[in-house]
Design an enzyme around this catalytic site. Structure first.
Site, PDB file in Angstrom:
ATOM      1  N   ASP A  16      -4.858  11.093  -4.801  1.00 34.50           N
ATOM      2  CA  ASP A  16      -4.128  11.422  -3.585  1.00 34.50           C
ATOM      3  C   ASP A  16      -2.617  11.292  -3.720  1.00 34.50           C
ATOM      4  O   ASP A  16      -1.857  12.178  -3.346  1.00 34.50           O
ATOM      5  CB  ASP A  16      -4.609  10.437  -2.516  1.00 34.50           C
ATOM      6  CG  ASP A  16      -4.834  11.130  -1.213  1.00 34.50           C
ATOM      7  OD1 ASP A  16      -5.249  12.304  -1.259  1.00 34.50           O
ATOM      8  OD2 ASP A  16      -4.569  10.503  -0.171  1.00 34.50           O
ATOM      9  N   HIS A 241       6.848  -3.554   2.216  1.00 35.35           N
ATOM     10  CA  HIS A 241       7.860  -2.676   2.817  1.00 35.35           C
ATOM     11  C   HIS A 241       8.794  -3.420   3.770  1.00 35.35           C
ATOM     12  O   HIS A 241      10.013  -3.362   3.643  1.00 35.35           O
ATOM     13  CB  HIS A 241       7.199  -1.516   3.566  1.00 35.35           C
ATOM     14  CG  HIS A 241       6.272  -0.688   2.715  1.00 35.35           C
ATOM     15  ND1 HIS A 241       6.457  -0.516   1.371  1.00 35.35           N
ATOM     16  CD2 HIS A 241       5.153   0.012   3.029  1.00 35.35           C
ATOM     17  CE1 HIS A 241       5.496   0.267   0.883  1.00 35.35           C
ATOM     18  NE2 HIS A 241       4.681   0.592   1.873  1.00 35.35           N
TER      19      HIS A 241
HETATM   20  C1  BG6 Z   1       1.927   2.963   2.199  1.00 31.85           C
HETATM   21  C2  BG6 Z   1       0.755   2.332   2.885  1.00 31.85           C
HETATM   22  O1  BG6 Z   1       2.503   2.051   1.310  1.00 31.85           O
HETATM   23  O2  BG6 Z   1       2.885   3.353   3.159  1.00 31.85           O
HETATM   24  C3  BG6 Z   1       0.174   3.279   3.908  1.00 31.85           C
HETATM   25  O3  BG6 Z   1      -0.224   1.992   1.933  1.00 31.85           O
HETATM   26  C4  BG6 Z   1       1.239   3.794   4.851  1.00 31.85           C
HETATM   27  O4  BG6 Z   1      -0.841   2.638   4.652  1.00 31.85           O
HETATM   28  C5  BG6 Z   1       2.432   4.314   4.082  1.00 31.85           C
HETATM   29  O5  BG6 Z   1       0.681   4.825   5.633  1.00 31.85           O
HETATM   30  C6  BG6 Z   1       3.587   4.673   4.999  1.00 31.85           C
HETATM   31  O6  BG6 Z   1       4.588   5.315   4.265  1.00 31.85           O
HETATM   32  P1  BG6 Z   1       5.536   6.369   4.957  1.00 31.85           P
HETATM   33  O7  BG6 Z   1       6.538   6.692   3.903  1.00 31.85           O
HETATM   34  O8  BG6 Z   1       4.668   7.521   5.340  1.00 31.85           O
HETATM   35  O9  BG6 Z   1       6.124   5.685   6.133  1.00 31.85           O
END
Ligand code: BG6
EC number: 1.1.1.49
Length: 489
Positions: A16, A241
């Site tokens: 993915d 994050h």
């Molecule tokens: C990923 C998580 O690290 O970040 C996901 O595993 C999440 O669950 C995603 O949806 C969110 O990333 P972005 O860049 O779409 O905000």
């Protein structure tokens, strides 16, 4: 450099992440002429596929921002000619030796630089790294490996992974991605703080009342339940994050912009934080909800999730940094899936103006009168500052207005995807936006005791309807520190 080449091998090419992010980002870099003159992209995975089939797959997954451009088709053709496929097991040195042969053919005697992107499940990281490093590393240039979370699920398993990787790679060969660090507004945090006189002097407990880091998605785990259920929102979003953003927000001024100097400051601030306690968090899980005749599923309706799962899909937490700059300031985090909206923001609430002459304008609701700096990481990137302003007219009435930097209005250039920035940095050997192992250890040290307690005591999450604003418990948690959550704008 005409005499060198870069080979990028995407290990787990049919997954993915590879399809959604890595191939589109590589193409965008190619489109922008950011890739070196001599480069090759190899997809590596177990399934049998020809080069043509890989190219077909890559071309279909090109949903990046570039595909709307006029000459995209032509550039795409050129890019696809540089893409190849090699089928192999992730734990087979022989298969990686075959890959090595193919890479050598493409390198045609030039200096060989090799980047491996591990887009595979964590339980096979070490095997793949072992085989890649023993059988397919560069003989005369650099070899780098990009890995992506999950980096374990607690301090111990993360340390085991780090030690496993270090058997085959030096720390400076390992590029641990946290893609939030590649987001434009997260990168801009340091610019905002350290190149404007007006913010840094206010950046402390003296003027800042609380800081909020908010992440919200308006969809559930949708098919990713198998992965998610073993991790939960705290490991999926907060420990990495949001905590990374917090570290950049709160760190002291680094000696320079050098990667080691910046990461030294980030580690220091992480190590000044108190490990989280059970009473510092609220967890939630979404339940099914019917709205307008449509029924949205519960987390546990996901086929890959056990019916009795207690895994949190929402969490709110209060964190504290015990250093001179931040003593006593609540840093609040909130992250959730299947909420009412999608977005990520940093909100800085400043203190009240002491002896404010205009307080009568706001009655007893002093909250409404304080300044707030909002950094909207996504979507629709913006930075704005809420200030009090006189409503024009003969009377004396104040309202809150925004000094507003709206990216779409100010900058005509599109914002690159985080993976473009990070892949380019890895190719160039720039480590600033990658996580060093001591940062990772410090991040796990903060969350591991809490995560264990949640699991050992089988703490039941507060259930919230799919598409709602999440558990009310988050409000009680914030209220304990006299904080009101900002609403995602
Ligand atoms: C990923 C998580 O690290 O970040 C996901 O595993 C999440 O669950 C995603 O949806 C969110 O990333 P972005 O860049 O779409 O905000």
């Amino acid at each position: 450099d005409k005499n060198s080449t870069v080979s990028i091998t995407v290990v787990g090419a049919s997954g993915d992440l590879a399809k959604k992010k890595i191939f589109p980002a590589l193409f965008a870099l190619f489109y922008e002429d950011c890739l070196p003159e001599h480069f090759t992209v190899f997809g590596y995975a177990r399934s049998k596929m020809t080069d043509a089939e890989l190219r077909n797959m890559v071309s279909k997954t090109l949903t990046c921002r570039i595909d709307k451009r006029e000459n995209c088709g032509e550039k795409m053709e050129q890019f696809l000619k540089r893409c190849f496929y090699h089928s192999g097991q992730y734990d087979s040195e022989d298969n990686f030796t075959e890959l090595d042969k193919k890479l050598k053919e493409h390198e045609a005697g030039r200096v060989s630089n090799r980047l491996f992107y591990l887009s595979i499940p964590p339980n096979i990281f070490i095997d793949a790294v072992k085989c890649a490093s023993l059988s397919a590393s560069s003989a005369n240039g650099w070899t780098r490996v990009i890995v992506e979370k999950p980096f374990g699920r607690d301090s111990e398993s993360s340390a085991a992974l780090t030690n496993g990787l270090k058997q085959y790679l030096a720390e400076d060969q390992i590029f641990r991605i946290d893609h939030y660090l590649g987001k434009e507004l997260v990168e801009n945090l340091s610019v905002l703080r350290f190149s404007n006189l007006i913010f840094e002097p206010l950046w402390s407990r003296q003027y800042i009342r609380n800081v909020q880091f908010i992440f919200s998605e308006d969809f559930g785990t949708e098919g990713r339940g198998g992965y998610f259920d073993n991790y939960g929102i705290i490991r999926d979003i907060m420990q990495n994050h949001l905590l990374q953003i917090l570290a950049l927000f709160a760190m002291e001024t680094p000696v320079s912009l050098d990667a080691e100097d910046i990461r030294n400051e980030k580690v220091k601030v992480l190590r000044s934080m108190r490990p989280l306690q059970l009473e510092d968090v609220v967890i939630g899980q979404y339940k099914s909800h019917t709205k307008g005749g449509v029924t949205y599923p519960a987390y546990t309706d996901d086929k890959t999730v056990p019916k009795d799962s207690l895994t949190p899909t929402f969490a709110a937490a209060a964190l504290f940094i015990d250093n001179a700059r931040w003593d006593g300031v609540p840093f609040l985090m909130k992250a959730g899936k299947a909420l009412h909206t999608k977005g990520a923001e940093i909100r800085v609430q400043f203190r009240h103006v002491p002896g404010n002459l205009y307080n009568r304008n706001f009655g007893t609701d002093l909250d409404r009168a304080t300044n707030e700096l909002v950094i909207r990481v996504q979507p629709d990137e913006a930075i704005y500052l809420k200030i009090n302003n006189k409503v024009p007219g003969l009377g004396m009435r104040l309202d809150r207005s925004n000094l507003n930097l709206h990216y779409a209005a100010r900058y005509s250039k599109e914002i690159p995807d985080a993976y473009e920035r990070l892949l380019l940095d890895a190719i160039e050997g720039e480590r600033r936006l990658f996580i060093r192992s001591d940062e990772l250890d410090a991040a796990w040290a903060l969350f591991t005791p809490l995560l264990k307690e949640l699991e050992e005591k089988k703490i039941i999450p507060e259930y919230y309807p799919h598409g709602s604003r999440g558990p009310v418990g988050a409000h009680y948690l914030a209220a304990r520190y006299n904080v009101r959550w900002g609403d995602l704008s």
